[in-house]
Motif scaffolding. Structure first.
Motif, PDB file in Angstrom:
ATOM      1  N   ALA A 112     -35.908 -41.525 -85.592  1.00 23.74           N
ATOM      2  CA  ALA A 112     -37.312 -41.445 -85.169  1.00 23.74           C
ATOM      3  C   ALA A 112     -37.498 -40.361 -84.113  1.00 23.74           C
ATOM      4  O   ALA A 112     -38.490 -39.622 -84.113  1.00 23.74           O
ATOM      5  CB  ALA A 112     -37.761 -42.796 -84.625  1.00 23.74           C
ATOM      6  N   ARG A 113     -36.539 -40.234 -83.197  1.00 26.06           N
ATOM      7  CA  ARG A 113     -36.629 -39.199 -82.167  1.00 26.06           C
ATOM      8  C   ARG A 113     -36.409 -37.811 -82.755  1.00 26.06           C
ATOM      9  O   ARG A 113     -37.092 -36.853 -82.407  1.00 26.06           O
ATOM     10  CB  ARG A 113     -35.606 -39.478 -81.061  1.00 26.06           C
ATOM     11  N   GLU A 114     -35.403 -37.705 -83.684  1.00 25.11           N
ATOM     12  CA  GLU A 114     -35.086 -36.394 -84.268  1.00 25.11           C
ATOM     13  C   GLU A 114     -36.260 -35.849 -85.085  1.00 25.11           C
ATOM     14  O   GLU A 114     -36.529 -34.664 -85.072  1.00 25.11           O
ATOM     15  CB  GLU A 114     -33.846 -36.501 -85.174  1.00 25.11           C
ATOM     16  N   THR A 115     -36.944 -36.719 -85.842  1.00 24.31           N
ATOM     17  CA  THR A 115     -38.048 -36.250 -86.683  1.00 24.31           C
ATOM     18  C   THR A 115     -39.364 -36.230 -85.911  1.00 24.31           C
ATOM     19  O   THR A 115     -40.427 -35.998 -86.479  1.00 24.31           O
ATOM     20  CB  THR A 115     -38.203 -37.143 -87.928  1.00 24.31           C
ATOM     21  N   GLU A 116     -39.293 -36.486 -84.627  1.00 22.21           N
ATOM     22  CA  GLU A 116     -40.470 -36.453 -83.754  1.00 22.21           C
ATOM     23  C   GLU A 116     -41.600 -37.311 -84.305  1.00 22.21           C
ATOM     24  O   GLU A 116     -42.755 -36.883 -84.385  1.00 22.21           O
ATOM     25  CB  GLU A 116     -40.928 -35.006 -83.527  1.00 22.21           C
ATOM     26  N   MET A 117     -41.245 -38.493 -84.760  1.00 20.46           N
ATOM     27  CA  MET A 117     -42.243 -39.431 -85.277  1.00 20.46           C
ATOM     28  C   MET A 117     -43.234 -39.787 -84.180  1.00 20.46           C
ATOM     29  O   MET A 117     -42.843 -40.051 -83.040  1.00 20.46           O
ATOM     30  CB  MET A 117     -41.541 -40.713 -85.767  1.00 20.46           C
ATOM     31  N   SER A 118     -44.509 -39.758 -84.555  1.00 17.57           N
ATOM     32  CA  SER A 118     -45.515 -40.038 -83.537  1.00 17.57           C
ATOM     33  C   SER A 118     -46.776 -40.569 -84.184  1.00 17.57           C
ATOM     34  O   SER A 118     -47.422 -39.878 -84.965  1.00 17.57           O
ATOM     35  CB  SER A 118     -45.801 -38.760 -82.739  1.00 17.57           C
TER      36      SER A 118
END
Lengths: 348, 257
Positions: A112-118
Motif C-alpha cells: 500500500a505504501r509502495e503503490t502510494e495508495m490513497s
C-alpha cells in the motif's frame, strides 16, 4: 511430523521458510531503522545486511524444522504434513497459519505504501471532475474522424498480418529443432536444442513493447518498426507453442515411416507434419488475433497504425476523438476474436 | 531347408540403456520363402529382435547379416536401403493419422523417391498404380480416399500390409500383427500374410502370442525365453513339454477359433 515429501521436499521447505523469514526480517529492520533514501541506495552494505539476515533466517528455519513445527514451507513442500497437523488442532492454533497471515499482512502494508495508495486522491474533487470530463468525451465520440480511424486500423491489422505471415514459416522450421523428442537423439543436436530454447525464451521474455522501441530507433518510427517488433515476438512464441505440439506427437507413425526406409526429412514430413498441421493452424490464427491487439499498443510507442494516432489525441486531451478510436478498436478486436474462435472451433 | 539364406544372426546381444538385457546370444537363420514365427512371452525380446532385423534398433554386439551385409555395422544410408527390402508391420499398425489410406500406402515408396519430389507429393504414376493394386489385393481399394484413423483395426492392419508391400520388399517382418485385433479379424490378417507369403513369394518373420495360430500358419518356429533362443524347429514339434519350457510351468494353452 511426516517426511513423506522425501529429502527434496524437505530441503525446498526449509529454503522456502528461510526466504519468508528473511523477508519479514528485512521489512522489520527497515521499519525499525528508518533509513534515509541515500542509505536505501547503498547496494553493497544493504546486501551485506540482507545476507546476514538470510543466514539468521536459514538457521531459524532449520531449528524450526528440527523442532518439528509445521511451517508454511513444510505444509507446501512436504506432502502429508498439512492434514496431519490440521487434524490435531484448529488453524488459529497452528504455526503456519500465523506465519502466512503475518507475511500477507506485512506485504499488504508495504505494498500500500509502495503503490502510494490513497483514498484522498481517489475522491479528490478536482481529479474527479477531470475523470468525469474524460468519460463524457469518450462516451460522446466524435465520428468526424471515423475515416481516419478506419484507415489507421487497417494499417494496424496489416501490421499484425505481416508479422504473423513472416513469423509462421520461420517458427515452423525452428519448431522441429526446438522439440526435445527430435533433438535429444544426439549430443550435438541436443546442444543446439538447448541453445535455441534459451534464445527463444530470452527473446520471448523481452516484451514486444521494448522490441518496438528498439526497432523504432533502428528503422525509424512507423508501421515497419511495429511489424518487426511483433514478428520477433511471434517467432519466439509460435516456435515454442509449435514445438510443444511436436513433442506430443505419437511415436508409432514415426516408427512406421522410418521402417519403410524413409530419410530423416521424409519422416518429419510424412509422420509428424500430418499430426501437427491442424493445431498449428489453430495457434497461428490465435497469434494473429493477439497480434492485432498488441499492434494497437505498440503503435503508442511509435509502431504505427491506430495506436500512434490514439497517442496523439490522448496527449492533446481530445477525448471525443479518443472515444471514436476506442469504438473502432473495440469493434475490430471483437470481430477478430469472434472470427478466430469460430475458425479454431471448426478445425478442431 | 536348402533354399538360400536371407538373414543370418550370430551371437546377437541387445542391452538397452536402462540395463535390460533384451537379447542374449541369439543365433539363427532365415531362409527365402519361409513363414517363420517367433514365439515367447511378452518381454521375451521378440519385438526387439524384429526391430534389430529392420535396423530400427542396433544390437549391442553380434552380427545380423542380410544377404551377407551386416546390418549392425551399416551406415544410416545403408540401413535405409536395407529397410526398403525388409518391410515391417506393427501391433498398433503405426499408420499416419489424419492422412488418407492411399497416401499412407504411398509412403511405402518413400525410400526410392527423392526427398524433394516426395515433399511436394510428386509420386510417380506407376507408384500410385502400384499402391492401388496392393490395396485391391488386400480388399480395401474402396477405402483409398478415407482417413486412415477412421478405419477399423483390421482394415488399418491391411493398409499397413499394403504400405509394406509398396516397398517391394523381399522380407516382411510382422511384430504381433494380430495382438490388438479380435479373434475373427485375426484370421483375416493371418490369411492375408499367408497369401503374401505364397502368392508374392515374400519371406515372413512374424511374432505371435497364440500357439494355435502358429500351428496353422508357420512353416518354422523359433522361441525366445527371457532373451534366449530356446527352440528352433517345426511347429508340430512343440509338444506339451516344450510348451511349458517356453511359456513357464504355470502356462495353459489358449485357442483362437
Amino acid at each position: 511430523m511426516s517426511t513423506d515429501g522425501g529429502r527434496g521436499g524437505l530441503a525446498k521447505g526449509v529454503v522456502f521458510d528461510a526466504i519468508l523469514l528473511a523477508y519479514l526480517l528485512v521489512l522489520a529492520t527497515v521499519a525499525a531503522y528508518g533509513p534515509s533514501p541515500e542509505q536505501m541506495l547503498m547496494l553493497g552494505r544493504n546486501s551485506f545486511v540482507g545476507l546476514i539476515l538470510l543466514a539468521a533466517s536459514a538457521t531459524a528455519a532449520l531449528a524450526l524444522r528440527r523442532a518439528g513445527v509445521a511451517t508454511v514451507g513444510s505444509v507446501v513442500f512436504e506432502k502429508g504434513a498439512a492434514p496431519k497437523s490440521g487434524e490435531l488442532r484448529p488453524w488459529y492454533r497452528s504455526f503456519w497459519a500465523w506465519q502466512l497471515l503475518l507475511v500477507l499482512g506485512a506485504t499488504f502494508y508495504v505494498g500500500a505504501r509502495e503503490t502510494e495508495m490513497s483514498l484522498y486522491e481517489l475522491t479528490d474533487e478536482a481529479g474527479f471532475r477531470g475523470a468525469t470530463n474524460l468519460f463524457r468525451g469518450i462516451f460522446s465520440p466524435n465520428f468526424a474522424i471515423l475515416p481516419k480511424a478506419v484507415l489507421a486500423i487497417i494499417e494496424t491489422v496489416y501490421i499484425a498480418f505481416m508479422a504473423t505471415l513472416i513469423a509462421v514459416p520461420v517458427a515452423f522450421v525452428l519448431s522441429f529443432t526446438a522439440a526435445k523428442n527430435i533433438m535429444s537423439r544426439h549430443p550435438a543436436t541436443f546442444a543446439f536444442y538447448v541453445a535455441l530454447r534459451t534464445a527463444l525464451n530470452v527473446s520471448r521474455s523481452v516484451e514486444p513493447l521494448i522490441w518496438a522501441i528498439i526497432f523504432s530507433v533502428w528503422v525509424g518510427i512507423g508501421p515497419f518498426a511495429g511489424m518487426l517488433a511483433l514478428m520477433i515476438h511471434s517467432i519466439a512464441s509460435l516456435a515454442k507453442q509449435y514445438s510443444e505440439i511436436v513433442e506430443c506427437v505419437e511415436d508409432g507413425p514415426i516408427e512406421g515411416i522410418q521402417s519403410t526406409g524413409a530419410s530423416f526429412i521424409q519422416t518429419i514430413w510424412f509422420a509428424i507434419v500430418p499430426q501437427i498441421v491442424l493445431p498449428y493452424i489453430s495457434f497461428t490464427i490465435y497469434r494473429w488475433d493477439i497480434n492485432v491487439r498488441m499492434a494497437t499498443v505498440i503503435g503508442m510507442v511509435g509502431g504505427g497504425g491506430i495506436g500512434t494516432i490514439l497517442y496523439q489525441y490522448q496527449g492533446q486531451a481530445m477525448w471525443p476523438e479518443v472515444g471514436c478510436l476506442v469504438v473502432v478498436i473495440a469493434a475490430v478486436v471483437w470481430l477478430m476474436d469472434t472470427a478466430s474462435a469460430y475458425i479454431r472451433e471448426a478445425i478442431k | 531347408m536348402t533354399s538360400e539364406t536371407l538373414f543370418s544372426l550370430r551371437a546377437v546381444n541387445k542391452v538397452y540403456d536402462g540395463g535390460v538385457h533384451a537379447l542374449k546370444d541369439i543365433s539363427f537363420e532365415v531362409h527365402k520363402g519361409e513363414f517363420l514365427v517367433v514365439i515367447g512371452l511378452s518381454g521375451s525380446g521378440k519385438s526387439t529382435l524384429l526391430r534389430c532385423m529392420n535396423a530400427l534398433h542396433r544390437p549391442t554386439s553380434g552380427e545380423i547379416c542380410y544377404r551377407g551385409r551386416d546390418i549392425a555395422a551399416a551406415t544410416s544410408r545403408e540401413a535405409r536401403e536395407i529397410r526398403q527390402r525388409v518391410a515391417m508391420i506393427f501391433q498398433h499398425f503405426n499408420l499416419v493419422p489424419r492422412t488418407t489410406v492411399l497416401k499412407n500406402v504411398l509412403t511405402g515408396a518413400l525410400g526410392r523417391t527423392g526427398t524433394a519430389r516426395s515433399l511436394v507429393g510428386m509420386f510417380a504414376d506407376e507408384e500410385r498404380k502400384r499402391a492401388m493394386r496392393f490395396l485391391d489385393l488386400l480388399g480395401i481399394a474402396d477405402k483409398a480416399r478415407h482417413r486412415a484413423d477412421q478405419l477399423s483395426g483390421g482394415q488399418q492392419q491391411r493398409v499397413a500390409i499394403a504400405r509394406a508391400l509398396t516397398q517391394e520388399p523381399e522380407v516382411l517382418l510382422a511384430d504381433e500383427p494380430v495382438a490388438s485385433l479380435d479373434p475373427a479379424t485375426c484370421h483375416t490378417i493371418m490369411d492375408y500374410l499367408q497369401k503374401v507369403n505364397r502368392e508374392l513369394g515374400i519371406t515372413i518373420v512374424c511374432n505371435l502370442h497364440f500357439l494355435s495360430l502358429v500351428r496353422q500358419y508357420a512353416s518354422r518356429v523359433v522361441a525366445l525365453r527371457a532373451g534366449e533362443l530356446v527352440f528352433d524347429g517345426q511347429p508340430a514339434d512343440i509338444d506339451e513339454a516344450w510348451f511349458r519350457r517356453i511359456y513357464g510351468e504355470e502356462a495353459k494353452e489358449v485357442h483362437v477359433n
